[in-house]
Enzyme design. Structure first.
Site, mmCIF file in Angstrom:
data_model
loop_
_atom_site.group_PDB
_atom_site.id
_atom_site.type_symbol
_atom_site.label_atom_id
_atom_site.label_comp_id
_atom_site.label_asym_id
_atom_site.label_seq_id
_atom_site.Cartn_x
_atom_site.Cartn_y
_atom_site.Cartn_z
ATOM 1 C CG HIS A 1 7.468 2.697 7.594
ATOM 2 N ND1 HIS A 1 7.783 1.864 6.462
ATOM 3 C CD2 HIS A 1 7.895 3.994 7.324
ATOM 4 C CE1 HIS A 1 8.235 2.645 5.575
ATOM 5 N NE2 HIS A 1 8.262 3.855 6.162
ATOM 6 C CB CYS B 1 6.132 4.592 3.636
ATOM 7 S SG CYS B 1 6.784 6.033 3.968
ATOM 8 C CD GLU C 1 7.320 -1.214 7.926
ATOM 9 O OE1 GLU C 1 5.832 -1.030 7.879
ATOM 10 O OE2 GLU C 1 8.085 -0.620 6.860
#
Ligand code: GLN
Length: 525
Positions: free
Chosen positions: A502, A379, A504
């Site tokens: 993102h 990001c 993650e």
């Protein structure tokens, strides 16, 4: 629907979320479909506006919900995807009740905490649980028993207890068993906390005791006696070297067996996936060092999902990831200190907001690019990679993001349609969006596909005006959603991958996120 209500006593920060998630996992391993709800007794409508300083990471769901980080734990442990209704806050409950009152739904009655607020809580909880289609719903009540804020929620679950049939609802209380100066396990805080719970009309079925070392048998018997639970329902949750060992610990303590009996469930073995993951975790024989250059460097909780995603990827490669959180501002104060990045196998710049530390992050990205060190940018970490490239390779000396500074060359900017949104109150692009991937790119290779779906949380974008110039110099935008750039990579570099999304948030134990896994492999190389 079976409900497992998890409350906490003695103090906050006992790892109630991990406990709740682990209980879910041992039941999933017995073949059940498990979902989870987190109740947060604060007045905020959601976690979107909360500072990571105070509250740890804001977790982002597929529907764009910005929620408490415990939902991240549930998603990871249970390998599910939740929606924003799974995080219930006081703010949401009151907002709904007040709206109903204004509409006249309460027919002139006095609107009160009991029954109106508690009804709203029960209704929401049951609706979310049923809609999930799960067999079992874990409800974690945030805060500590005795807090004023959580009273209406505890009253609501008390009512649920009398409304549901006995084999459909279980109460689990998580407490602390500290050691005294002689190293003796002390049960008094647990006794007091259960007393407090009882004064609210709640009797726990199970006590999960957080402690340093495994609970002694006589500590268990003492808790059982004072708190009116069978000794087999006193579970030792001693410190583990990793959160993913907690489900195994609870299984060994006989908790799933106890719950299966109590809830009259018929289990079937479904532990294969988890066992495979645990085996991989046990066979770690290497270590790599990753530098995460960020802003909330001193607070691990602000980057939980990144930490976990790195760990998942590491375990897949049988390697322990040693992560150092480096405060980007250190590089700004002492640019020469950038050389300390030498000792790392890889560099990651996470997401973030605001200008603080961004110049230091840019220095770290420059270092990674010039020294051919694997780089993963998430990001803001992608936006800064674009800025660094525009400044130092394309030659646009003052290239910047309009979020961070006034500039002649806004390579990162709000898109025109977002300008309007901003004026209407500043909403972000949140949750799942698709990206179309360029053929033969690193992106398409590591996702093994020509498209992807990942979660987002940002306002600013790569300015389309600068794309030809940047691409001509060798940074490629290999993932796009229309005119929005989703991925920037540098072909020819050992590993330089950055995304506007993102990844993650979708990483799972045993199913690492593709960019993280490739990053890890490049770092090991
Ligand atoms: N601050 C940047 C934006 O709003 C990046 C956001 C982030 O990293 N999550 O676009």
């Amino acid at each position: 629907m079976k409900y497992i209500i998890v409350t906490g006593g003695v103090m906050s920060g006992l790892g109630k979320g991990i406990t709740a998630a682990s209980i879910g996992r041992i039941l999933k391993n017995k073949g059940f479909n498990v979902t989870a709800i987190k109740i947060d007794p604060y007045i905020n409508i959601d976690a979107g506006t909360m500072s990571p300083y105070q509250h740890g990471e804001v977790f982002v769901l597929k529907d764009g919900g910005e929620v408490d980080l415990d939902l991240g734990n549930y998603e990871r442990f249970l390998d599910i995807e939740l929606t924003r209704e799974h995080n219930i806050t006081t703010g949401q409950v009151y907002q709904t009740v007040i709206e109903k009152e204004r509409r006249g739904d309460y027919l002139g009655k006095t609107v009160q905490i009991i029954p109106h607020i508690t009804n709203e809580i029960k209704e929401r909880t049951r609706k979310v649980a049923k809609r999930s289609g799960a067999d079992i719903c874990i409800i974690e009540v945030g805060g500590t028993v005795g807090d004023i804020e959580s009273m209406p929620f505890l009253e609501a679950v008390r009512q649920m207890h009398s409304e549901e049939s006995k084999e459909d609802i279980v109460f689990i209380h998580v407490t602390l068993v500290p050691l005294d100066a002689q190293g003796e396990q002390k049960t008094k805080p647990t006794q007091h906390s259960v007393k407090e719970l009882r004064s609210l009309g709640l009797q726990p079925d199970v006590i999960v005791a957080r402690c340093k070392e495994p609970l002694h048998e006589d500590t268990k018997s003492k808790i059982a006696l004072f708190c009116d639970v069978p000794a087999s329902a006193v579970v030792s949750a001693h410190d583990a070297s990793d959160i993913y060992y907690v489900p195994t610990m609870m299984e060994k303590e006989g908790l799933s067996e106890y719950l299966v009996q109590k809830l009259k469930l018929s289990p079937k073995d479904n532990a294969h996936e988890w066992d495979v993951f645990m085996k991989k975790m046990a066979s770690i024989d290497r270590e790599i060092r990753v530098a995460v250059v960020g802003k909330y460097a001193h607070l691990g909780d602000s980057y939980i999902s990144i930490n976990e995603a790195l760990k998942h990827a590491g375990i897949e490669c049988r390697c322990r990831v040693r992560t150092d959180w480096i405060n980007a501002e250190d590089f700004e104060k002492k640019p020469a200190s950038i050389d300390l990045l030498q000792k790392y196998n890889a560099i990651l710049v996470p997401g973030g907001f605001g200008a603080r530390g961004t110049e230091g992050k840019i220095l770290a990205i420059k270092y990674a690019r010039e020294h051919n060190v694997p780089y993963l940018g998430l990001c803001l970490g992608m936006q800064l990679a674009v800025i660094e490239f525009a400044r130092n390779v394309v030659g646009l000396k003052d290239a910047n993001s309009t979020e961070l500074a006034k500039t002649e060359h806004p390579v990162i900017d709000l898109l025109p349609e977002q300008e309007n949104i901003k004026n209407m109150g500043g909403t972000m692009r949140l949750g799942n969006y698709e990206a179309i991937l360029k053929e033969n790119s690193l992106a398409s290779k590591l996702y093994g596909s020509s498209t992807l779906i990942e979660r987002h949380r940002h306002r600013y974008e790569v300015n389309p005006k600068y794309i030809p110039q940047i691409e001509a110099k060798g940074m490629k935008f290999t993932g796009r959603n229309d005119h929005r750039m989703e991925i920037a990579e540098i072909p020819g570099h050992k590993f330089f991958f950055s995304s506007q999304f993102h990844p993650e948030f979708r990483s799972r134990p045993g199913k690492p996120s593709p960019p993280f896994l490739a990053f890890m492999k490049a770092a090991l190389d």
